[in-house]
Design a protein around this motif. Structure first.
Motif, PDB file in Angstrom:
ATOM      1  N   LEU A  77     -12.278  -9.672 -27.810  1.00 42.25           N
ATOM      2  CA  LEU A  77     -12.708  -8.789 -28.906  1.00 42.25           C
ATOM      3  C   LEU A  77     -12.532  -7.337 -28.468  1.00 42.25           C
ATOM      4  N   GLY A  78     -12.935  -7.056 -27.253  1.00 45.46           N
ATOM      5  CA  GLY A  78     -12.792  -5.699 -26.735  1.00 45.46           C
ATOM      6  C   GLY A  78     -11.340  -5.258 -26.726  1.00 45.46           C
ATOM      7  N   PHE A  79     -10.490  -6.168 -26.286  1.00 45.56           N
ATOM      8  CA  PHE A  79      -9.070  -5.837 -26.219  1.00 45.56           C
ATOM      9  C   PHE A  79      -8.517  -5.484 -27.606  1.00 45.56           C
ATOM     10  N   PHE A  80      -8.861  -6.309 -28.591  1.00 46.11           N
ATOM     11  CA  PHE A  80      -8.323  -6.041 -29.933  1.00 46.11           C
ATOM     12  C   PHE A  80      -8.996  -4.836 -30.588  1.00 46.11           C
ATOM     13  N   CYS A  81     -10.253  -4.586 -30.236  1.00 45.92           N
ATOM     14  CA  CYS A  81     -10.905  -3.366 -30.727  1.00 45.92           C
ATOM     15  C   CYS A  81     -10.150  -2.142 -30.213  1.00 45.92           C
ATOM     16  N   LEU A  82      -9.727  -2.243 -28.971  1.00 49.52           N
ATOM     17  CA  LEU A  82      -8.985  -1.131 -28.382  1.00 49.52           C
ATOM     18  C   LEU A  82      -7.683  -0.905 -29.150  1.00 49.52           C
ATOM     19  N   LEU A  83      -6.982  -1.993 -29.413  1.00 51.50           N
ATOM     20  CA  LEU A  83      -5.738  -1.864 -30.182  1.00 51.50           C
ATOM     21  C   LEU A  83      -6.018  -1.279 -31.563  1.00 51.50           C
ATOM     22  N   PHE A  84      -7.065  -1.783 -32.180  1.00 52.36           N
ATOM     23  CA  PHE A  84      -7.451  -1.309 -33.513  1.00 52.36           C
ATOM     24  C   PHE A  84      -7.642   0.211 -33.497  1.00 52.36           C
ATOM     25  N   LEU A  85      -8.428   0.671 -32.534  1.00 53.66           N
ATOM     26  CA  LEU A  85      -8.714   2.107 -32.471  1.00 53.66           C
ATOM     27  C   LEU A  85      -7.468   2.913 -32.124  1.00 53.66           C
ATOM     28  N   ALA A 112      -7.476  14.053 -44.021  1.00 56.12           N
ATOM     29  CA  ALA A 112      -8.698  14.864 -44.016  1.00 56.12           C
ATOM     30  C   ALA A 112      -9.870  14.058 -44.568  1.00 56.12           C
ATOM     31  N   SER A 113      -9.591  13.255 -45.565  1.00 54.00           N
ATOM     32  CA  SER A 113     -10.661  12.437 -46.136  1.00 54.00           C
ATOM     33  C   SER A 113     -11.222  11.483 -45.092  1.00 54.00           C
ATOM     34  N   LYS A 114     -10.323  10.878 -44.311  1.00 53.16           N
ATOM     35  CA  LYS A 114     -10.796   9.942 -43.284  1.00 53.16           C
ATOM     36  C   LYS A 114     -11.756  10.655 -42.342  1.00 53.16           C
ATOM     37  N   LEU A 115     -11.355  11.866 -41.963  1.00 50.10           N
ATOM     38  CA  LEU A 115     -12.143  12.564 -40.954  1.00 50.10           C
ATOM     39  C   LEU A 115     -13.480  13.044 -41.490  1.00 50.10           C
ATOM     40  N   SER A 116     -13.676  12.906 -42.788  1.00 53.92           N
ATOM     41  CA  SER A 116     -14.943  13.407 -43.315  1.00 53.92           C
ATOM     42  C   SER A 116     -15.734  12.346 -44.075  1.00 53.92           C
ATOM     43  N   HIS A 117     -15.132  11.202 -44.326  1.00 57.47           N
ATOM     44  CA  HIS A 117     -15.835  10.242 -45.179  1.00 57.47           C
ATOM     45  C   HIS A 117     -16.638   9.241 -44.335  1.00 57.47           C
ATOM     46  N   PRO A 118     -17.914   9.071 -44.646  1.00 56.79           N
ATOM     47  CA  PRO A 118     -18.734   8.138 -43.864  1.00 56.79           C
ATOM     48  C   PRO A 118     -18.175   6.714 -43.867  1.00 56.79           C
ATOM     49  N   ALA A 119     -17.517   6.332 -44.950  1.00 60.25           N
ATOM     50  CA  ALA A 119     -17.006   4.962 -45.003  1.00 60.25           C
ATOM     51  C   ALA A 119     -15.849   4.748 -44.040  1.00 60.25           C
ATOM     52  N   TYR A 120     -15.332   5.843 -43.504  1.00 64.53           N
ATOM     53  CA  TYR A 120     -14.338   5.704 -42.442  1.00 64.53           C
ATOM     54  C   TYR A 120     -14.981   5.963 -41.078  1.00 64.53           C
ATOM     55  N   ILE A 121     -15.750   7.038 -41.002  1.00 67.57           N
ATOM     56  CA  ILE A 121     -16.290   7.448 -39.705  1.00 67.57           C
ATOM     57  C   ILE A 121     -17.253   6.401 -39.148  1.00 67.57           C
ATOM     58  N   VAL A 122     -18.155   5.926 -39.980  1.00 67.26           N
ATOM     59  CA  VAL A 122     -19.159   4.980 -39.480  1.00 67.26           C
ATOM     60  C   VAL A 122     -18.505   3.712 -38.917  1.00 67.26           C
ATOM     61  N   PRO A 123     -17.590   3.079 -39.642  1.00 75.55           N
ATOM     62  CA  PRO A 123     -16.939   1.899 -39.046  1.00 75.55           C
ATOM     63  C   PRO A 123     -16.238   2.207 -37.730  1.00 75.55           C
ATOM     64  N   MET A 124     -15.607   3.378 -37.659  1.00 77.16           N
ATOM     65  CA  MET A 124     -14.920   3.710 -36.408  1.00 77.16           C
ATOM     66  C   MET A 124     -15.924   3.811 -35.261  1.00 77.16           C
ATOM     67  N   LEU A 125     -17.049   4.464 -35.549  1.00 72.99           N
ATOM     68  CA  LEU A 125     -18.071   4.596 -34.508  1.00 72.99           C
ATOM     69  C   LEU A 125     -18.608   3.226 -34.105  1.00 72.99           C
ATOM     70  N   MET A 126     -18.741   2.353 -35.085  1.00 71.05           N
ATOM     71  CA  MET A 126     -19.224   1.014 -34.769  1.00 71.05           C
ATOM     72  C   MET A 126     -18.268   0.318 -33.806  1.00 71.05           C
ATOM     73  N   VAL A 127     -16.982   0.418 -34.099  1.00 73.14           N
ATOM     74  CA  VAL A 127     -16.009  -0.250 -33.229  1.00 73.14           C
ATOM     75  C   VAL A 127     -15.989   0.420 -31.853  1.00 73.14           C
ATOM     76  N   VAL A 128     -16.079   1.737 -31.849  1.00 71.50           N
ATOM     77  CA  VAL A 128     -16.134   2.440 -30.563  1.00 71.50           C
ATOM     78  C   VAL A 128     -17.333   1.955 -29.766  1.00 71.50           C
ATOM     79  N   GLY A 129     -18.469   1.826 -30.436  1.00 74.80           N
ATOM     80  CA  GLY A 129     -19.680   1.359 -29.779  1.00 74.80           C
ATOM     81  C   GLY A 129     -19.500  -0.027 -29.180  1.00 74.80           C
ATOM     82  N   LEU A 189     -16.730  -1.456 -28.393  1.00 71.75           N
ATOM     83  CA  LEU A 189     -15.776  -1.374 -27.284  1.00 71.75           C
ATOM     84  C   LEU A 189     -16.483  -0.865 -26.020  1.00 71.75           C
ATOM     85  N   ALA A 190     -17.301   0.154 -26.181  1.00 74.03           N
ATOM     86  CA  ALA A 190     -18.019   0.719 -25.042  1.00 74.03           C
ATOM     87  C   ALA A 190     -18.904  -0.357 -24.407  1.00 74.03           C
ATOM     88  N   TYR A 191     -19.571  -1.107 -25.258  1.00 75.01           N
ATOM     89  CA  TYR A 191     -20.446  -2.155 -24.740  1.00 75.01           C
ATOM     90  C   TYR A 191     -19.631  -3.188 -23.953  1.00 75.01           C
TER      91      TYR A 191
END
Ligand code: SF4
Ligand code: SF4
Lengths: 564, 460
Positions: free
Chosen positions: B290-298, B321-338, B340-342
């Motif tokens: 899962l971590g490996f594919f999360c990395l690819l995803f990001l 620009a919308s991606k960089l400001s819209h919660p529906a994009y940012i939040v999922p990205m942060l979730m995946v980053v989280g 991956l970090a774990y």
């Protein structure tokens, strides 16, 4: 003119040079064009057969114009059978195109330049030895090539944005004709801000002065319609006989992929039960003897508002084009009929004599035809009774102002002739205005005012005075054109929307092209707001025109008050 | 229940009506309720029209014409596609360690494809014409319409997976026929028609070939191809257009499928004391993948952000620009980053791993992929090349019916597992045989008390 130089063309090297310059101006290969022209002459002299000519150039033409198969044997024989005494280059050229309707259309467009390149215009005059070099333009020869090819109709529009008043009459006209729900704006007019807009060129187009940046937006009836391509059912299709892009309401499954694939945002899904029942529409139009306004000549349900759960969009009125609403309505649309300024010109884009093509060829002429209303022949006759036939007396006796007459005559001068048929015409036909112009001029001529004479033309500023030893050589076309443009301007640009995406739209715009930063402003339309408009349904109801459909649809949305 | 030796009885434990337990019934009830609520919503939608959704027309319609239904459709296809890739990889590459969850992955594929297929129907204005309009013109539309390709490939994958599953089930059912409940006799009869031991070798080889086909087609079809092509082929939507969507979708498929398999396996392990079959080891391994594919995803998301903002065209810039400001994009990205970090952290410090956290990671990834995909669909329509309709900007929030569809299809998939686990073994006999063969790593930690036993509850 000389025939003893090295040139292949009977009109001599000068003409060839001109040809070459013309070719250089096109995107096509100059050398190829010249060589083809040369050989085309050899064909006319019998030194080369047409078949050999094709053999020789097939590959080159393919490469250059991107079209297509060379003539099949049958096609060739047919061509031979049809051939008139003197073969024309355009006919020969036309044999290079393929069989497909689409490619044929395409080919003909491209042939225009090629045909011009081989000096098609001079062709017919070879035998008699022309007196003066004719001046074929790419447009003319393309036109001729088009005529040769029985290419079928492609309905489309030319829209003069500078002439749009933003009155939204076209929007409500369409809604009323098709009994559309609130917010279903098949025809839409939007006003926009655009940092890159110059605003130039529109000041003279309307008596009211420069118009705001506006976009009149029907479906573009693309020749290569992405909406049609992606449709999983063939519900979205192009009607073979006239190129209209339609939706078969009986086949569509409402996947909305067409709406997604269309670059222009012109599709309207029928999210719920439409306000006006189909039966009522049918009954209403049948009572008027106009068919049911739903089923076209092929028996497919493609017109009027869509039933629930399927896709709809501007249709360009197929049942009108089928003659179901009367012969007089063929070649018209509801929006065109409604537009009070002539900004919308509907017609056959393959016919150089159609309203949109003629208007686009010379917008200043088209605008003038719409803007100047000459007195009727009867009025003139009445006013001129017993009046002298010199220019001054005529102007004094009638309602005609001098500049008006100048414009009327100028239109006459720049035209190949003004309409003189006896069809039933409507005020939205360009021919209707041409006829008014012609009748006025005829009335003046009948009275004795020779408006082709040097005296009158010079008096109107449409010809140069000649010295005594010179012969008067008629009106000056350039002066005439300048008069028209000084009166009503000429559009800044001439464009199709999102041309770079290769959808080949069949709507040509004249005027300001919206740039990539263009943003719609509110309220839309200076004359009227969407919300101020409504129309009466065939069921005696009233339907409000609405700009933003979401406002209407949100009423049904099951949000549980959560998101409001 | 420490170092037990897996045996046939273990995998037979769920099967049969008489084995129905109270928790089973409770879960069945919850899943049916979720599904039922959505069915009612859907019937209401059929009754009134699609205006009950939060959708509208793009352009002057002030909305978007595709929304959560399509986002969730993509999500389910992704889970399904990843599931079958996972199982094929196990068979093809000899990743025997994961054998105990291979069949669950296959079943997840069937369930996921069914949910996706259901979404196609739910999304349509006239689902009743599906057969006449689509099949009737298939020979024409298959040449051009990515939507037709989708339907074709989804059907093909469904058949392929069902065959695959059916073939391996024959082996098990024949072997364990005596212990299987007589009530379902007719089903087993049909499944094992014409079975003889001689076919085992042939079947094994066939399964291998099918697995190969699945792996080879993976980058071409479903989430590697036709599903992203629905979007990636449309040049007038800068948020969609481009060659990266294929790889991007494939990473989404794999992350969400692994997450799905983690959840389903965990549910079965807990319900049937299978900690000696679906071992911690498997979860650790799945988590790493899962971590490996999360990395690819990001990584692929990063490619898009960079290309879309550095020197992009105006329309493309707006989409980015919308991606960089819209919660529906940012939040999922942060979730995946989280997540991956774990997962990285667990590799450095194995004690950070526990199954509860693994479940958490899987749930986060599933939510992230669903939200991101829905955002992807909607935002594509928000920022078209022809971005002029500013007076009627696209607004969208899914209606309650649309939202309930997500729970409803999760309920549907849960029901699928509940039913099928009563009929046939969800862990293959081969896996048991294999485990018995090289069994010995009895390392075991005590089950932590998990508050929820099933994937659907966790997701819900
Ligand atoms: S504008 Fe072109 S692509 Fe859009 S609906 Fe009309 S024909 Fe189809
Ligand atoms: S909504 Fe109808 S017309 Fe449009 S793509 Fe789908 S089936 Fe074709």
């Amino acid at each position: 003119m000389s025939t003893d130089d090295e040139s292949f063309h009977p009109l001599g090297s000068e003409w060839e040079d001109e040809l070459e310059t013309m070719l250089d101006d096109t995107e096509y290969d100059t050398e190829l064009g010249m060589q083809m022209a040369q050989d085309a002459f050899r064909v006319s002299k019998g030194e080369l057969s047409e078949a050999e000519f094709h053999e020789k150039y097939h590959d080159d033409v393919m490469e250059e114009f991107g079209e297509d198969e060379r003539p099949t044997k049958e096609a060739y024989q047919k061509m031979q059978a049809e051939a008139s005494e003197e073969g024309t280059v355009s006919r020969m050229l036309s044999k290079f195109e393929g069989d497909g309707e689409e490619s044929r259309r395409d080919a003909m467009k491209k042939m225009g330049a090629g045909a011009a390149a081989v000096g098609l215009g001079a062709w017919g005059t070879v035998d008699d030895g022309p007196e003066e070099p004719p001046q074929p333009s790419a447009g003319d020869t393309a036109a001729q090539a088009d005529e040769d090819e029985d290419d079928g109709v492609q309905w489309g529009m030319a829209i003069d944005l500078d002439r749009c008043d933003g009155c939204l009459t076209c929007v409500s006209g369409c809604a009323s004709e098709n009994q559309l729900d609130s917010g279903v704006n098949w025809m839409y007019v939007l006003q926009y801000d655009d940092p890159s807009a110059t605003g130039e060129g529109s000041e003279l187009a309307r008596p009211a002065g420069a118009a705001a940046n506006r976009l009149v937006r029907p479906c573009q009836h693309c020749t290569d319609a992405p909406c049609e391509k992606v449709c999983p059912t063939t519900a979205r299709h192009t009607r073979d006989k006239d190129g209209l892009v339609l939706t078969d309401y009986d086949v569509c499954i409402g996947c909305r992929y067409c709406q997604v694939a269309c670059p222009y945002g012109v599709n309207y899904f029928q999210w719920d039960e439409p306000d006006v029942p189909a039966d009522a529409i049918k009954e209403h139009y049948e009572e008027e003897g106009m068919g049911d306004h739903m089923t076209d000549d092929r028996g497919r349900w493609v017109d009027s508002r869509a039933p629930r759960g399927v896709m709809s969009k501007c249709t360009m009125c197929p049942t009108r084009q089928d003659g179901q609403m009367g012969e007089g309505q063929v070649g018209t649309t509801a929006c065109e009929e409604a537009c009070p300024t002539g900004a919308i010109q509907f017609g056959d884009m393959n016919d150089p004599e159609s309203d949109p093509q003629k208007y686009e060829d010379n917008p200043a002429r088209g605008r003038t035809l719409w803007r100047v209303n000459p007195p009727s022949a009867d009025e003139l006759e009445e006013d001129l009774d017993g009046v002298d036939d010199d220019l001054e007396s005529v102007l004094e006796a009638t309602d005609l102002e001098e500049d008006e007459l100048t414009l009327i005559k100028a239109v006459d001068i720049v035209s190949d002739g003004l309409y003189d048929g006896d069809e039933e015409l409507h005020s939205h036909d360009l021919d209707y205005h041409e006829r008014n112009f012609r009748e006025a001029l005829d009335a003046l001529a009948d009275h004795g005012l020779d408006h082709d004479s040097e005296e009158v033309l010079v008096g109107l500023g449409l010809a140069d005075e000649t010295d005594e030893d010179e012969e008067f050589d008629g009106p000056d076309e350039r002066d005439a054109q300048m008069e028209l443009e000084a009166f009503t301007g000429s559009p800044d640009s001439n464009f199709r929307l999102l041309e770079e995406y290769d959808t080949n739209p069949n709507v040509i715009y004249m005027g300001q092209q919206p740039g990539p930063n263009a943003e719609q402003t509110e309220p839309t339309g200076t004359g009227a707001r969407y919300e101020q408009l409504s129309y009466d349904t065939v069921t005696d109801g009233e339907i409000q025109i609405v700009d933003n459909r979401k406002d209407v649809l949100d009423e049904d949305t099951v949000g549980g008050g959560l998101f409001s | 229940m420490s170092t037990k030796t897996p045996n046939e009885q273990d995998i037979l434990r769920p099967i049969g009506i008489d084995k129905i337990s109270k928790p089973y019934l409770a879960l069945f009830g919850v899943a049916s309720l979720a599904f039922g609520i959505f069915l009612i919503g859907w019937f209401y939608q059929l009754w009134v029209g699609m205006s009950v959704t939060g959708l509208s027309d793009w352009g002057t319609g002030g909305g978007v014409t595709w929304g959560l239904y399509i986002g969730a459709f993509i999500w389910w296809v992704g889970i399904a596609h990843g599931g079958i890739i996972l199982s094929a990889a196990v068979r093809l590459l000899g990743m025997d360690r994961y054998m105990p969850v291979a069949r669950l992955a296959e079943m997840l594929t069937l369930a996921g494809l069914s949910a996706a297929g259901f979404y196609i129907i739910v999304h349509m204005g006239r689902p009743d014409r599906m057969v006449t309009s689509v099949i009737g013109h298939y020979h024409i539309t298959v040449n051009n319409s990515p939507l037709v390709w989708d339907v074709t490939v989804i059907t093909a994958y469904f058949v392929l997976t069902a065959t695959y599953l059916g073939l391996t089930l024959r082996y098990d059912v024949t072997r364990m026929r005596d212990q299987l409940p007589d009530l379902f006799e007719p089903i087993y009869k049909i499944m094992t028609i014409g079975y003889s031991e001689k076919e085992d070798k042939v079947i094994e080889r066939m399964v291998w070939w099918v697995a190969l086909a699945i792996i080879i087609m993976a980058p071409l079809l479903l989430h590697g191809g036709v599903i992203p092509w629905l979007f990636a082929l449309l040049p007038t939507y800068p948020g969609w257009f481009g060659a990266i969507q294929g790889p991007q979708f494939l990473t989404i498929a794999l992350t969400s499928a692994i997450s799905g398999v983690i959840l389903v396996s965990y549910a079965f392990r807990r319900a049937y004391d299978w900690d000696h079959i679906i071992t911690d080891d498997i979860f650790r391994g799945l988590l790493l993948w899962l971590g490996f594919f999360c990395l690819l995803f990001l990584w692929l998301q990063l490619q898009q952000l960079t290309a879309g903002s550095f020197s992009a065209t105006i329309d493309h810039q707006a989409a980015t620009a919308s991606k960089l400001s819209h919660p529906a994009y940012i939040v999922p990205m942060l979730m995946v980053v989280g997540v991956l970090a774990y997962i990285f952290a667990t590799t450095l410090r194995p004690s950070l791993f526990n199954k509860k956290r693994a479940i958490g990671a899987a749930v986060l990834v599933l939510i992230a992929t669903l939200v991101e995909k829905t955002y992807f669909v909607v935002a594509g329509l928000w920022y078209p090349a022809f971005d002029i309709y500013s007076a009627t900007p696209g607004e969208y929030f899914p209606s309650l019916i649309e939202l309930s569809s997500v729970l409803g299809t999760i309920g549907m998939v849960t029901l699928f597992f509940l039913v099928i686990s009563k009929l046939v073994p969800v862990v293959e006999l081969h896996a048991i045989e294999h485990l018995r063969g090289d069994h010995g790593h009895g390392e075991h930690e005590h089950e932590e008390p998990a508050e929820s036993a099933t994937d659907s509850e966790v997701k819900a």
